[in-house]
Motif scaffolding. Structure first.
Motif, short mmCIF file in Angstrom:
data_model
loop_
_atom_site.label_atom_id
_atom_site.label_comp_id
_atom_site.label_asym_id
_atom_site.label_seq_id
_atom_site.Cartn_x
_atom_site.Cartn_y
_atom_site.Cartn_z
N ASP A 1 1.64 8.91 5.94
CA ASP A 1 2.03 7.51 5.74
C ASP A 1 2.48 7.21 4.32
OD1 ASP A 1 -0.57 7.96 4.79
OD2 ASP A 1 -1.19 5.89 5.11
N CYS A 2 2.67 8.22 3.49
CA CYS A 2 3.02 7.98 2.08
C CYS A 2 4.40 7.33 1.94
CB CYS A 2 3.05 9.29 1.30
SG CYS A 2 1.45 9.77 0.63
N TYR B 1 0.85 -1.20 0.00
CA TYR B 1 0.00 0.00 0.00
C TYR B 1 0.88 1.25 0.00
CZ TYR B 1 -3.99 -2.87 1.71
OH TYR B 1 -4.99 -3.79 1.87
N HIS C 1 -0.29 4.26 0.68
CA HIS C 1 -0.80 4.99 1.83
C HIS C 1 -2.25 4.55 2.01
CE1 HIS C 1 -2.01 7.42 -1.59
NE2 HIS C 1 -2.70 8.26 -0.87
N ALA C 2 -2.89 4.98 3.08
CA ALA C 2 -4.19 4.41 3.45
C ALA C 2 -5.39 5.21 2.93
CB ALA C 2 -4.28 4.25 4.96
N GLY D 1 2.89 -1.97 4.39
CA GLY D 1 2.61 -0.53 4.38
C GLY D 1 3.44 0.14 5.46
N CYS E 1 0.45 3.94 8.08
CA CYS E 1 -0.62 3.43 7.21
C CYS E 1 -1.44 2.42 8.01
CB CYS E 1 0.01 2.78 5.98
SG CYS E 1 -1.12 1.89 4.91
#
Ligand SMILES: [Zn+2]
Length: 250
Positions: free
Chosen positions: A148-149, A62, A64-65, A85, A89
């Protein structure tokens, strides 16, 4: 329905058309393992990828979320798979992602019933290298658009999968976006001559000039100057640009 495009041998780009914008993910295939780069926005976005995954063990990453990158996971046979992630994330799956899903299910009844929120099974803080067999996917935290990227760099191919840290026509800023850190991280990638191709999740694919465009936009905001934007922005980006201007002094 997801469109699949072979960008180069071993790399397929996945693209789904959403109401306001398109979202792009990828399948990266090494000799041993494949990676699904984001599950996109709906379980029906994923079955077109299955033929690419049938020959190899695979895992899911992922970026980000945000909903448009993670809501498709139930369309994959994910139960025994590793899902990676950033640590933050994973944290966003506890409250923010369920709240976002409840809201969408409320405003668009029936449309999102198949979505299951499937959090990462493995997290990292700064970097994580995945050896796929003959190629490496180097995951790196790049807080900016959201905290969270992450981005993924494939040194053997000179490809930077940028997620939402780079976007055309303009980046999407949130209230908590750490703009100075974001600019600094993009500058490091811009100065990295190994990077030949920049592949964001939204908007044009290009080279390092995409990094420059986003840096200039963010620097202008930071300096209190309205960044120049194309005249023909669509409704989504016109609204996003107006919201970005609100964060200029942050
Ligand atoms: Zn996005």
């Amino acid at each position: 329905m997801t469109a699949l495009k072979e960008f180069r041998p071993g790399l397929w780009l996945t693209q789904a058309h959403l109401e306001d914008f398109d979202v792009r993910g990828a399948v990266i295939a090494g000799e041993k393992y494949a990676v699904v780069w984001d599950s996109l926005s709906h379980p029906r976005d994923m079955p077109p990828l299955l033929p690419l995954l049938s020959q190899k063990d695979w895992l899911l990453v992922y970026t980000h979320a945000d909903w448009d990158h993670i809501w498709g996971t139930a369309g994959l046979p994910y139960h025994d798979k590793m899902i990676i992630g950033h640590a933050h994330c994973s944290a966003r799956f506890r409250q923010e992602a369920p709240a976002e899903l409840r809201e969408k299910q409320h405003t668009q009844p029936g449309v999102w019933d198949e979505v299951r929120l499937v959090p990462p099974t493995k997290t990292f803080q700064n970097t994580l290298d995945l050896e796929l067999g003959g190629l490496t996917l180097q995951l790196q935290h790049l807080p900016g658009h959201t905290l969270d990227c992450i981005v993924g760099f494939i040194p053997e191919w000179g490809i930077l999968l940028a997620g939402d840290t780079v976007e055309t026509p303009l980046p999407v800023i949130n209230a908590e976006s750490p703009i100075d850190r974001w600019i600094a991280a993009l500058q490091r990638w811009e100065n990295d001559t190994r990077v030949q191709h920049v592949i964001p999740a939204h908007g044009a694919i290009g080279g390092r000039e995409l990094l420059r465009q986003n840096i200039v936009y963010l620097q202008n905001l930071r300096a209190g100057l309205p960044p120049a934007v194309p005249d023909d922005l669509d409704g989504f980006y016109r609204k996003t640009h107006a919201e970005n201007l609100r964060y200029r002094l942050k």
